[in-house]
Motif scaffolding. Structure first.
Motif, mmCIF file in Angstrom:
data_model
loop_
_atom_site.group_PDB
_atom_site.id
_atom_site.type_symbol
_atom_site.label_atom_id
_atom_site.label_comp_id
_atom_site.label_asym_id
_atom_site.label_seq_id
_atom_site.Cartn_x
_atom_site.Cartn_y
_atom_site.Cartn_z
ATOM 1 N N ILE A 122 0.836 -1.207 0.000
ATOM 2 C CA ILE A 122 0.000 0.000 0.000
ATOM 3 C C ILE A 122 0.869 1.255 0.000
ATOM 4 O O ILE A 122 0.625 2.203 -0.766
ATOM 5 C CB ILE A 122 -0.938 0.005 1.225
ATOM 6 C CG1 ILE A 122 -1.966 -1.129 1.114
ATOM 7 C CG2 ILE A 122 -1.639 1.342 1.368
ATOM 8 C CD1 ILE A 122 -2.946 -0.981 -0.021
ATOM 9 N N LEU A 125 -5.412 8.836 0.896
ATOM 10 C CA LEU A 125 -5.982 8.237 2.098
ATOM 11 C C LEU A 125 -7.501 8.112 1.970
ATOM 12 O O LEU A 125 -8.089 7.116 2.403
ATOM 13 C CB LEU A 125 -5.614 9.075 3.319
ATOM 14 C CG LEU A 125 -6.040 8.523 4.684
ATOM 15 C CD1 LEU A 125 -5.436 7.138 4.910
ATOM 16 C CD2 LEU A 125 -5.618 9.470 5.799
ATOM 17 N N LEU A 133 -8.058 5.226 -0.336
ATOM 18 C CA LEU A 133 -7.751 3.983 0.367
ATOM 19 C C LEU A 133 -8.872 3.611 1.334
ATOM 20 O O LEU A 133 -9.202 2.425 1.480
ATOM 21 C CB LEU A 133 -6.425 4.134 1.106
ATOM 22 C CG LEU A 133 -5.923 2.905 1.869
ATOM 23 C CD1 LEU A 133 -5.586 1.775 0.903
ATOM 24 C CD2 LEU A 133 -4.697 3.257 2.710
ATOM 25 N N SER A 134 -9.467 4.595 1.981
ATOM 26 C CA SER A 134 -10.546 4.332 2.940
ATOM 27 C C SER A 134 -11.759 3.706 2.270
ATOM 28 O O SER A 134 -12.491 2.927 2.899
ATOM 29 C CB SER A 134 -10.952 5.626 3.646
ATOM 30 O OG SER A 134 -9.858 6.176 4.349
ATOM 31 N N PRO A 174 -10.951 0.009 4.273
ATOM 32 C CA PRO A 174 -11.165 0.903 5.429
ATOM 33 C C PRO A 174 -10.363 0.525 6.662
ATOM 34 O O PRO A 174 -9.870 1.405 7.371
ATOM 35 C CB PRO A 174 -12.674 0.779 5.684
ATOM 36 C CG PRO A 174 -13.094 -0.486 5.004
ATOM 37 C CD PRO A 174 -12.184 -0.655 3.838
ATOM 38 N N ALA A 200 -6.786 1.518 6.082
ATOM 39 C CA ALA A 200 -6.674 2.973 6.090
ATOM 40 C C ALA A 200 -6.576 3.510 7.513
ATOM 41 O O ALA A 200 -5.804 4.445 7.785
ATOM 42 C CB ALA A 200 -7.869 3.600 5.370
ATOM 43 N N SER A 232 -3.085 5.296 8.495
ATOM 44 C CA SER A 232 -3.374 6.706 8.208
ATOM 45 C C SER A 232 -2.170 7.605 8.492
ATOM 46 O O SER A 232 -1.806 8.469 7.675
ATOM 47 C CB SER A 232 -4.586 7.178 9.017
ATOM 48 O OG SER A 232 -4.359 6.995 10.411
ATOM 49 N N ILE A 276 0.630 6.788 5.896
ATOM 50 C CA ILE A 276 0.287 7.259 4.554
ATOM 51 C C ILE A 276 0.608 8.741 4.429
ATOM 52 O O ILE A 276 1.195 9.195 3.433
ATOM 53 C CB ILE A 276 -1.202 7.004 4.254
ATOM 54 C CG1 ILE A 276 -1.473 5.504 4.114
ATOM 55 C CG2 ILE A 276 -1.640 7.736 2.994
ATOM 56 C CD1 ILE A 276 -0.750 4.851 2.954
#
Length: 200
Positions: free
Chosen positions: A27, A71, A74-75, A79, A82, A86, A89
Motif C-alpha cells: 500500500i 488516504l 484507500l478508505s 477501510p 486505512a 493513516s 500514509i
C-alpha cells in the motif's frame, strides 16, 4: 553510490512499522508512486502557467494534499487498513520528498529530466517490498495481501514456531536486518571496486 545507499536506508527508518507486513508495504509503495505522479503533474502545471519555480512549502502542501486524497481513496477500498496506516500514509509523503531530494540536489542533476527524478523511487520501492517480504517471512512465517477487512495472511513456512527467529519481526529485529543488509551492500560495493581497480 555510498551516499545514495545511506540515504535509501535512512529513508526506510520512518517506514519500519509498515515493513512488518507485505500488505502494508504494498500500500505504501503504491502511495509513493501516486505522490510521484502528483508531484510531476504539479511541476508541469507550474511550468505551463509560467508562474515561477515552486517553493519547498508549496511542494510540501501539494504532496500533503496528494496524501490526503490517497488516504480518502484507500478508505473506500480498504477501510481497516486505512485506519491502521493513516499516519504512515501521510508521513510517507515526507519520505518521498527525501528520496527526490537525493537526485535534485546532486551535482550536475538535470531537474527538468523526469527520468533522473524517478530513479531513486525505482530503487527504493523494490527494496521496500523485498525487505518487507523477507522480514515477514522471518518474523511471522507468513505473507500478506490487502483485503477489505484488513490483511489476508497466508502461512508459508511450516512449523514456524520452532525456528526461533520471531525476533526479526519486531522493530529491533528490523534494525538488525537493515544493519546486515547495509554491511552486505558495502562489502559487495567495496569488492567490486577492488576488482575494477585490479583489472586496470
Amino acid at each position: 553510490m555510498r551516499r545514495s545507499t545511506i540515504s535509501f536506508i535512512f529513508a526506510l527508518f520512518p517506514l519500519l512499522p509498515v515493513s512488518s507486513r507485505t500488505g502494508y508495504a504494498l500500500i505504501v509503495s503504491i502511495a509513493l508512486v501516486f505522490y510521484f505522479a502528483a508531484g510531476v503533474l504539479f511541476r508541469e502545471y507550474v511550468r505551463w502557467t509560467q508562474i515561477g519555480k515552486p517553493g519547498l512549502w508549496i511542494e510540501l502542501t501539494a504532496l500533503a494534499a496528494a496524501a490526503t486524497l490517497f488516504l480518502i481513496f484507500l478508505s473506500s477500498l480498504f477501510p481497516v487498513i486505512a485506519v491502521s496506516l493513516s499516519f504512515y500514509i501521510l508521513f510517507s509523503s515526507l519520505s518521498y520528498i527525501l528520496l527526490v531530494s537525493i537526485d535534485r540536489f546532486s551535482p550536475g542533476a538535470d531537474e527538468s529530466n523526469v527520468t533522473d527524478r524517478f530513479l531513486p523511487l525505482v530503487t527504493f520501492i523494490p527494496f521496500l517490498l523485498g525487505f518487507s517480504v523477507f522480514r515477514e517471512l522471518l518474523g511471522f512465517g507468513t505473507l500478506s495481501l490487502p483485503a477489505a477487512d484488513g490483511l489476508r495472511i497466508y502461512p508459508v513456512l511450516p512449523y514456524f514456531n520452532i525456528y526461533g527467529v520471531q525476533f526479526l519481526g519486531t522493530s529491533g529485529g528490523a534494525l538488525v536486518l537493515l544493519g546486515m543488509i547495509t554491511w552486505l551492500v558495502k562489502y559487495i560495493t567495496r569488492r567490486m571496486g577492488n576488482l575494477k581497480r585490479s583489472s586496470r
